[in-house]
Design an enzyme around this catalytic site. Structure first.
Site, PDB file in Angstrom:
ATOM      1  N   MET A 340      26.961  15.837  41.619  1.00  0.00           N
ATOM      2  CA  MET A 340      26.303  15.211  42.776  1.00  0.00           C
ATOM      3  C   MET A 340      24.816  14.981  42.528  1.00  0.00           C
ATOM      4  O   MET A 340      24.279  13.922  42.831  1.00  0.00           O
ATOM      5  CB  MET A 340      26.489  16.072  44.034  1.00  0.00           C
ATOM      6  CG  MET A 340      27.902  16.178  44.521  1.00  0.00           C
ATOM      7  SD  MET A 340      28.652  14.581  44.926  1.00  0.00           S
ATOM      8  CE  MET A 340      27.867  14.194  46.467  1.00  0.00           C
ATOM      9  N   VAL A 416      23.045  22.451  44.086  1.00  0.00           N
ATOM     10  CA  VAL A 416      23.505  23.484  43.142  1.00  0.00           C
ATOM     11  C   VAL A 416      24.887  23.960  43.578  1.00  0.00           C
ATOM     12  O   VAL A 416      25.460  23.441  44.542  1.00  0.00           O
ATOM     13  CB  VAL A 416      22.496  24.661  43.044  1.00  0.00           C
ATOM     14  CG1 VAL A 416      21.163  24.158  42.515  1.00  0.00           C
ATOM     15  CG2 VAL A 416      22.317  25.371  44.374  1.00  0.00           C
ATOM     16  N   GLU A 418      28.163  25.550  45.186  1.00  0.00           N
ATOM     17  CA  GLU A 418      28.436  25.818  46.599  1.00  0.00           C
ATOM     18  C   GLU A 418      28.604  27.325  46.818  1.00  0.00           C
ATOM     19  O   GLU A 418      29.696  27.818  47.082  1.00  0.00           O
ATOM     20  CB  GLU A 418      29.704  25.042  47.006  1.00  0.00           C
ATOM     21  CG  GLU A 418      30.013  25.028  48.482  1.00  0.00           C
ATOM     22  CD  GLU A 418      29.128  24.098  49.295  1.00  0.00           C
ATOM     23  OE1 GLU A 418      28.028  23.746  48.839  1.00  0.00           O
ATOM     24  OE2 GLU A 418      29.551  23.746  50.402  1.00  0.00           O
ATOM     25  N   SER A 445      28.527  20.837  51.275  1.00  0.00           N
ATOM     26  CA  SER A 445      29.563  20.151  52.056  1.00  0.00           C
ATOM     27  C   SER A 445      30.277  21.083  53.006  1.00  0.00           C
ATOM     28  O   SER A 445      30.925  20.615  53.934  1.00  0.00           O
ATOM     29  CB  SER A 445      30.569  19.456  51.134  1.00  0.00           C
ATOM     30  OG  SER A 445      30.732  20.130  49.932  1.00  0.00           O
ATOM     31  N   HIS A 466      23.877  15.186  53.451  1.00  0.00           N
ATOM     32  CA  HIS A 466      25.198  15.315  52.829  1.00  0.00           C
ATOM     33  C   HIS A 466      25.674  13.977  52.285  1.00  0.00           C
ATOM     34  O   HIS A 466      25.982  13.057  53.044  1.00  0.00           O
ATOM     35  CB  HIS A 466      26.198  15.867  53.874  1.00  0.00           C
ATOM     36  CG  HIS A 466      27.574  16.068  53.333  1.00  0.00           C
ATOM     37  ND1 HIS A 466      28.715  15.822  54.066  1.00  0.00           N
ATOM     38  CD2 HIS A 466      27.995  16.497  52.126  1.00  0.00           C
ATOM     39  CE1 HIS A 466      29.779  16.085  53.327  1.00  0.00           C
ATOM     40  NE2 HIS A 466      29.365  16.499  52.151  1.00  0.00           N
TER      41      HIS A 466
END
Ligand code: NAD
Length: 735
Positions: A340, A416, A418, A445, A466
């Site tokens: 991401m 970074v 989750e 998320s 997000h």
């Protein structure tokens, strides 16, 4: 011409060639309004009747030619129809409506047949009604500017070209190509447009007006090809052996692509089919009748509202706190250069911002930057960027493992792992170096923003941004407001999303925020169907025929089965066993742990992904189904309802819980975020256009058969009882 013109400048040169420069005051983009139609009509009459004028070039005084008709004007027509129907009855309303919706078409036809040659000098965007104007001109010269695009994108908001577009395009090229162009609604580059026969010449921007004038000076004909006696359409007659090679497959393709959900697409097909059998004036009348019909369709109303009006409002900052000062974003930090983070770095640098990309090691940071290199190289290979753009883009990204490099950042986005512990550590390290005013954003998320903000020394400057994957393709960004998030943090997040040209929705903190809750409901429903014994191919077809871009099993393969399983287990641990569905848990456990099937990422999920061949449903699925239903006994229409209703209910719950506070955001978010059947106008419009009372009755019926996940939230039940709608209620609240 003596008439003062507001929207056009009009002058005639020494050769008797008129130039109408379209340049609307107070607007950055020309659009077709009532006023424009009136002035253009006056121009056409002047050119037609003034013997000193030989012909006329229509050009723009702005960067772009025009974006087309003002859709709010078209929306107003629909409202005027309803009012007139109530006042004077359906017939009178219909006649008035048809007359009004034909005006543009008749005006363009008058231009085309007025006896003097017209030429269009096109630069920048020339779309929709504006391109229909150009098509009615006898000659079209487009600039070679990289921003120049022509096209008829009406289908994208549930409309179809009603200003002669379907008829002229179908007479300029092979029928199959014309239908494709009208169905896709793509914006076409000048060279391609010339190859398709849509324009006659391409020239440098500074020369287009002169080239158009030269065409008139040299005796360009004022008769359109289709008005020349014995004109033959490029594909010949509809009723001919060649025509029969086109039309039966065209119908099949229409069905395959739309599942009959888009009346505008059907109208295009019918309009071209019928129109090609008629002379131009009658063909245009046929087109107008379809246009009037489509303009009153609920699909057009829903799509215009969500995909044009609401999306435009959100993009312009409808939810931005009014008093927050404009942010001056120059440098953005991205911490975590993985899947991401690398994407976020790329889109940020693409927007012209400097990026500091941090990861644990120089090697990991460089890998993230290499991703940006790969993405822009892809653009170069497709002719969408130049090598100089790549050099500039890469020069804007500093990849490093040194957190100190973040000190000049106005905004830092973390992406970074989750893991709350890792995130807390990163928050501490970043806040130790960034300036007092800088904003910190998390791309989590699943972790609530208010919880993460507890690790921050300044939670009012902490916000959720997000992204969806793949970052460079997905247009939606959810901005999450934690309990302590202040207005300035929200404003900076919104300003940033605007800079990177994505559409923001602002949601309050909750598990799964908005989009992932609805997506989760869709995937769960697919799993439930599988557990019930519905044949997998039927589940997938039901999803697509309901209007979703892919079936629920296919979507789960993209997201990854182990990720959904991990989220399920985390929910079970944090909220309790009742919060998860046992049938889903069993299926995922078998797929992930029992069979090692993780989804597309290991080429084994609900589908198989054979090398060099199309994916296909995994034949072993039947083995993991506890039951098998006879396909003949499955109610297919109910499957389709289940797949949309379950998502719409989840969206309604987010409104009831105050997670989403504006129906526009749920609708725009549902279409851009997870492709919720666009013809419905989004998850809440689906309810509003069905009628909340009818929706509640449908959901209760499904609840009785399939269980409490179809329970109607109280807020929706009350709204339905009172005869309200989401938009009506929101309007009342705003008033
Ligand atoms: P990823 O594993 O690909 O990347 C995480 C990166 O963070 C790795 O490169 C890792 O080296 C780096 N990292 C870990 N600790 C670090 C530290 N202390 N300092 C600097 N860098 C560190 O994960 P991802 O899929 O990119 O997900 C990142 C975040 O984005 C997660 O919070 C995830 O929930 C969220 N997210 C993911 C998706 C998705 O589809 N994958 C979608 C939306 C949001």
């Amino acid at each position: 011409m003596t008439d003062p013109q507001k929207n056009f400048r009009f002058e005639t040169d020494a050769d008797g060639i008129a130039l109408a420069v379209w340049d609307m005051p107070g607007r950055s983009m020309n659009v077709i309004t009532e006023g424009v139609m009136e002035e253009l009509a006056a121009i056409v009459e002047t050119v037609a009747t003034d013997p000193a004028i030989k012909g006329c070039v229509i050009a723009t005084g702005k960067e772009h030619f025009s974006g087309g008709a003002d859709l709010t004007m078209l929306q107003g027509l629909g409202r005027a129809y309803e009012a007139l129907k109530a006042e004077r009855g359906e017939e009178a309303a219909m006649r008035h409506f048809l007359d009004e919706s034909r005006r543009l078409s008749l005006l363009f036809r008058r231009l085309e047949t007025c006896g003097k040659p017209f030429a269009a000098a096109i630069t920048g965007l020339c779309l929709g009604g504006a391109f229909e104007l150009a098509l009615a001109c006898h000659h079209r010269v487009a600039s070679d500017d990289p921003k120049t695009r022509v096209g008829l994108p009406e289908i994208k908001v549930g409309l179809f070209p009603g200003g002669g577009g379907t008829q002229r395009v179908a007479r300029l090229m092979q029928t199959g190509d014309a239908l494709q162009m009208l169905f896709k609604g793509e914006q076409i580059r000048p060279a391609m447009a010339k190859g398709m026969g849509l324009i006659h010449a391409v020239a440098p921007t500074a020369e287009i007006v002169e080239r158009a004038k030269a065409w008139i000076r040299e005796g360009g004909s004022a008769v359109a090809p289709w008005d020349v006696p014995k004109f033959k359409a490029p594909s010949g007659k509809v009723y001919s052996p060649a025509g029969m090679m086109i039309w039966p497959p065209a119908n099949a393709i229409y069905r395959r692509e739309t599942h009959d959900n888009y009346p505008a697409a059907k109208a295009i097909l019918a309009s071209v089919y019928e129109g090609l059998q008629l002379p131009m004036d009658l063909a245009l009348k046929v087109e107008s009748r379809y246009f009037a019909h489509i303009l009153r369709s609920k699909e057009a109303a829903a799509m215009i509202r969500t995909l044009f009006i609401s999306m435009g409002e959100l993009n312009k900052g409808a939810r931005r706190p009014k008093d927050a000062p404009a942010s001056e974003l120059r440098t953005v930090g991205v911490v975590g250069a993985g899947f991401m983070g690398a994407g976020v770095a790329y889109v940020t640098a693409q927007a012209g911002l400097d990026v500091v990309l941090v990861d644990q090691s120089q090697e990991a940071a460089d890998k993230g930057k290499a991703h940006a290199h790969a993405l822009i190289t892809g653009q170069i290979n497709r002719g969408r960027a130049k090598t100089a753009d790549r050099d500039a883009l890469l020069a804007r990204i500093t990849a490093t493992s040194d957190y100190d490099a973040l000190k000049t950042c106005d905004l830092v986005i973390e992406a970074v792992f989750e893991d709350p512990k890792v995130k807390a550590e990163v928050i501490g390290r970043v806040e130790a170096v960034i300036g007092e005013g800088a904003i910190f954003a998390s791309n989590t998320s699943t972790l609530p923003i208010s919880g993460l903000a507890r690790a921050s020394r300044r939670p009012e400057q902490f916000v959720g941004i997000h992204f969806f994957s793949p970052v460079e393709k997905m247009l939606l960004v959810e901005i999450i407001r934690g309990e302590a998030t202040g207005d300035r943090a929200l404003a900076v997040a919104l300003d940033y999303v605007r800079l990177i040209k994505k559409t923001p929705i602002v949601v309050n903190d909750s598990r799964g925020f908005f989009a992932n809750r609805c997506v989760g409901a869709y995937i769960l429903e697919g799993h439930r169907m599988l557990a019930e014994g519905v044949p997998p191919a039927m589940i997938e077809s039901a999803g697509r025929q309901a209007g979703m871009p892919v079936g629920p099993l296919s979507l789960n393969d993209e997201v990854a089965l182990d990720l959904v399983f991990k989220i399920l287990k985390a929910t079970e641990a944090q909220v309790g066993a009742d919060a998860v569905d046992p049938a889903q848990k069993a299926i995922l456990a078998e797929m992930v742990e029992g069979r090692g099937r993780l989804g597309r990422k290991n080429r084994k999920g609900f589908y198989d992904y054979p090398e060099g061949a199309a994916k296909r449903l995994w034949p072993g699925l039947a083995e993991i189904q506890p039951n098998r239903l006879d396909p003949e006994a499955v109610d297919f229409a109910e499957l389709k309802h289940r797949l949309l209703v379950v998502q719409a209910l989840e969206a309604a719950r987010t409104v009831g819980e105050g997670v989403v506070t504006d129906p526009r955001e749920a609708d725009v978010g549902s279409i851009l975020g997870f492709g919720f059947a666009p013809f419905t106008g989004g998850a809440l419009s689906y309810i509003d256009f069905m009628g909340p009372a009818a929706f509640v009755a449908l959901a209760r019926d499904l609840e009785a058969k399939h269980g409490p996940r179809f329970a109607v939230p109280d807020s929706l039940a009350v709204m339905a009882e009172r005869g309200g709608t989401f938009y009506g209620t929101a309007d009342k609240r705003a008033a």
